[in-house]
Structures are given as structure tokens and as C-alpha cells.
Design an enzyme around this catalytic site. Sequence first.
Site, PDB file in Angstrom:
ATOM      1  CE  LYS A 129     -90.140  45.169  70.650  1.00 24.36           C
ATOM      2  NZ  LYS A 129     -89.490  46.332  70.069  1.00 24.36           N
TER       3      LYS A 129
HETATM    4  C1  LIG Z   1     -88.117  46.970  69.639  1.00 24.68           C
HETATM    5  C2  LIG Z   1     -87.585  47.945  70.364  1.00 24.68           C
HETATM    6  C3  LIG Z   1     -87.173  49.263  69.889  1.00 24.68           C
HETATM    7  C4  LIG Z   1     -87.357  49.115  68.232  1.00 24.68           C
HETATM    8  O1  LIG Z   1     -88.647  49.301  67.564  1.00 24.68           O
HETATM    9  P1  LIG Z   1     -88.606  48.860  65.972  1.00 24.68           P
HETATM   10  O2  LIG Z   1     -89.891  48.917  65.864  1.00 24.68           O
HETATM   11  O3  LIG Z   1     -88.145  47.484  65.950  1.00 24.68           O
HETATM   12  O4  LIG Z   1     -87.900  49.953  65.300  1.00 24.68           O
HETATM   13  C5  LIG Z   1     -86.759  50.432  70.275  1.00 24.68           C
HETATM   14  N1  LIG Z   1     -86.547  50.230  71.820  1.00 24.68           N
HETATM   15  C6  LIG Z   1     -86.975  49.279  72.364  1.00 24.68           C
HETATM   16  C7  LIG Z   1     -86.886  49.304  74.079  1.00 24.68           C
HETATM   17  C8  LIG Z   1     -87.473  48.013  71.786  1.00 24.68           C
HETATM   18  O5  LIG Z   1     -87.539  46.849  72.584  1.00 24.68           O
END
Ligand SMILES: *Cc1c(COP(=O)(O)O)cnc(C)c1O
Length: 379
Positions: free
Chosen positions: A183
Amino acid sequence: MWKVPLFDASFGPEEKEAVLEVLASGWISMGPTTERFESEFARMVGARHGVAVCSCTAALHLALLAAGIGPRCEIIVPSLTFVATVNAVLYTGATPVFADITGLDDWTISSREIQAKITGRTKGMIVMHYGGYPCDMEGIRSIAKDHGLKLIEDAAHAPGAHIDGRMLGTWGDLGCFSFFSNKNITTAEGGMIVTDDGDTSKRLRNLRSHGMTTLTWDRHKGHGFSYDVTDLGYNYRLDEIRAALGLVQLSRLPQYNAKRREITRSMRESLRRSDQLTIPFPDELIGSASCHIFPVLLESGVDRSRFMAYMKEAGIQTSIHYPPVHRFSAYSGRFLANLPLTDEVASREVTLPLFPGMTEEQIELVCETALRAAEACRS
Ligand SMILES: *Cc1c(COP(=O)(O)O)cnc(C)c1O
């Protein structure tokens, strides 16, 4: 192995130092560093409260619970998203109701579709800011208000993105962020919920830690010897090591996002030359988006598997965002889903590499190869 990976996290000596400092302090589970991360993150997005959790998936689950969602409720969701958005609805016993995207140029959930999917059981919706580009929050907010529905934002792609200065994640009742390794900012694993409502933030804090009335940290400080359990809670806590990483990463977010925007502009410019692919979302949005990924839409005559193989051959990693949730075996046939635009985009989308540390050479290699691949892979 890759000449250009899909993403690449970058850390400096500051991250290392911050982690070592926590280890030296002797307190590693949730405590003062986590509190500081929460308040600085909340300040960055302009929300009253931030509640740190172990993932965005946990954030979405707790956001739904704090919004009073449970069995027999319907929650409107997109399908062109990561599966966690919709899994969180199922964790609560509620029913996800899929809504289509806006168009081939705007891959966020359609406000008209949301309106059309409202029934007597609808209690709320989760919208997802695809790629860090905003959903129609003015329209969606007014629908939520008119129908008394809870509005939750999956802002996993969108830290630092805004509409007219108001940050994504603060348009709804609750905003959920991810700090997973791929992210815009990362703590390896981690998440954050933001809200302006004090009672909601108290409920979130309680649910995050077993529904207990005091924390280990409070007792360590000498505040109380015992505790009560007032709700069915979870262990969704973040820890001090990750919070320390998060604080350093948060300080880098403005420069990271600026770099992402610059690379996005440059790649859009180069790829415009192709008539075998298009790029969603208008140029005018780039300046306020968080440019989390770089998605392209191949023309229907281009063979996607061959395109991706061509890129791989040149050392460039690509991906698909997303295989739509309603098509997964765990979902298909269980829920009504007539989503022609989602299906169309999901079958022709390819994600090209994008990360702040991309070099000029890498950017050029990706664009030149993609242009050639799109020509070479016409069926
Ligand atoms: C990465 C992501 C998640 C989940 O995030 P985690 O921190 O890995 O649980 C949820 N929604 C979207 C759109 C994502 O890209």
C-alpha cells in the site's frame, strides 16, 4: 528477478531506528507509540479519532460492527475490489448486495446503482476508492443521508487523496485504511479506522481488544487492577513496532504521493499514443488522487494473457485489479449479481508497475514495452 516489480516498498534508516527504539524501550504491545500513530494519522486526514488495528480487513469488520450491522442487514458493495471488502460484510452475518461501477472511464461504485439496490433491509454501504481515485462522494453521501444508511469507506488505496481538500476516508461515517506491504504507506501488516464520532471510536477501541474495559498498558501504568468484558470483542490490535514504522512512513506520505502522481502523469502521457489501450479516470483527478496503482484497459481485441506474458518476458511484473468478487467460487451463485460493466473491465484490465522509487529507465521500459505488447497481442 524482475527488472520492474509491480510495487516496491522503500525504507530508510529512520524506519530501522524507530523499530530499534521501540525494542530498546521494553514495551512492544499496544501503547503510547500506537496512540501517537493514531492521533497523527487522524490529524493528517482531518478526522477527530483514529483507531489503529492489525489490518484493513479488521478495520472493515469493526467499522461494520460499530455501525450496528449484523444478520438480516443488507450492505451495498462493489465487486471490483479486493475480496476483503466483501468478506467483512459476511463476517457480521449481513448480506452483501453488489452494485456495478460507474463506467469504462470511472471504475468506482456507481451512485445510481447504489440507489437502485436499496431495499427495506439495506442498512448501509461500503464504497472503495479504486486506485486512490474518489467515488462520487457528494452523490453517495446524499443517498446515505436520504435513506438513513451508514456509509463506510474502504480507503485502503487512498491515504492522502482528497476531493476539494477533504480527505477520502472522512466523507462517510467511518473510513478504513490499510498498511499492508504493497500500500502507499506500510507497517508490513496494519490498518486504521477514522471517525468523527466519539462514541463510535470508544466502541471500536473496546471491540479491538476483546471487549475489555482496560488495556494491559493502562494496568501497567497503574490504572486499575481488573477489568470487565462488555461485548464480544476480538484481538485486532496493532503493536508498538508497527506503529513506530507507521509514524515514519506517515511522514513520508506527502513525498511518496507526489512521486506517484508525477510517475502516473508521465506514464499516462506515454501510453496515450496507443489505440490498443485506454487509461481510466480523467487527467484532472491526478493532482488530488493517491495514485495507488496504474491500471489500463486493453481494447477488446487484445489478448490479456498474451499481453501479460509479453511483459513478463521483458522482466516486467503485471497484475489484475481485480478478479471480481462475485465471480469467486466462494461467492458465485450465492448472491444476485448483474454487473456488466464490472465484468467488462475485469476481463480487460491490466495493472502496470507503479511505486515511488521507480527510475526514469524503469518508467520508460514499462511504457515502451506495454505499447509494443498491445500491438503484438491483438488477436
Ligand atoms: C489491501 C486491501 C484491503 C485489505 O487490507 P489488509 O490490510 O491487507 O487487510 C481491503 N480493501 C482493499 C481495497 C485493499 O486494497
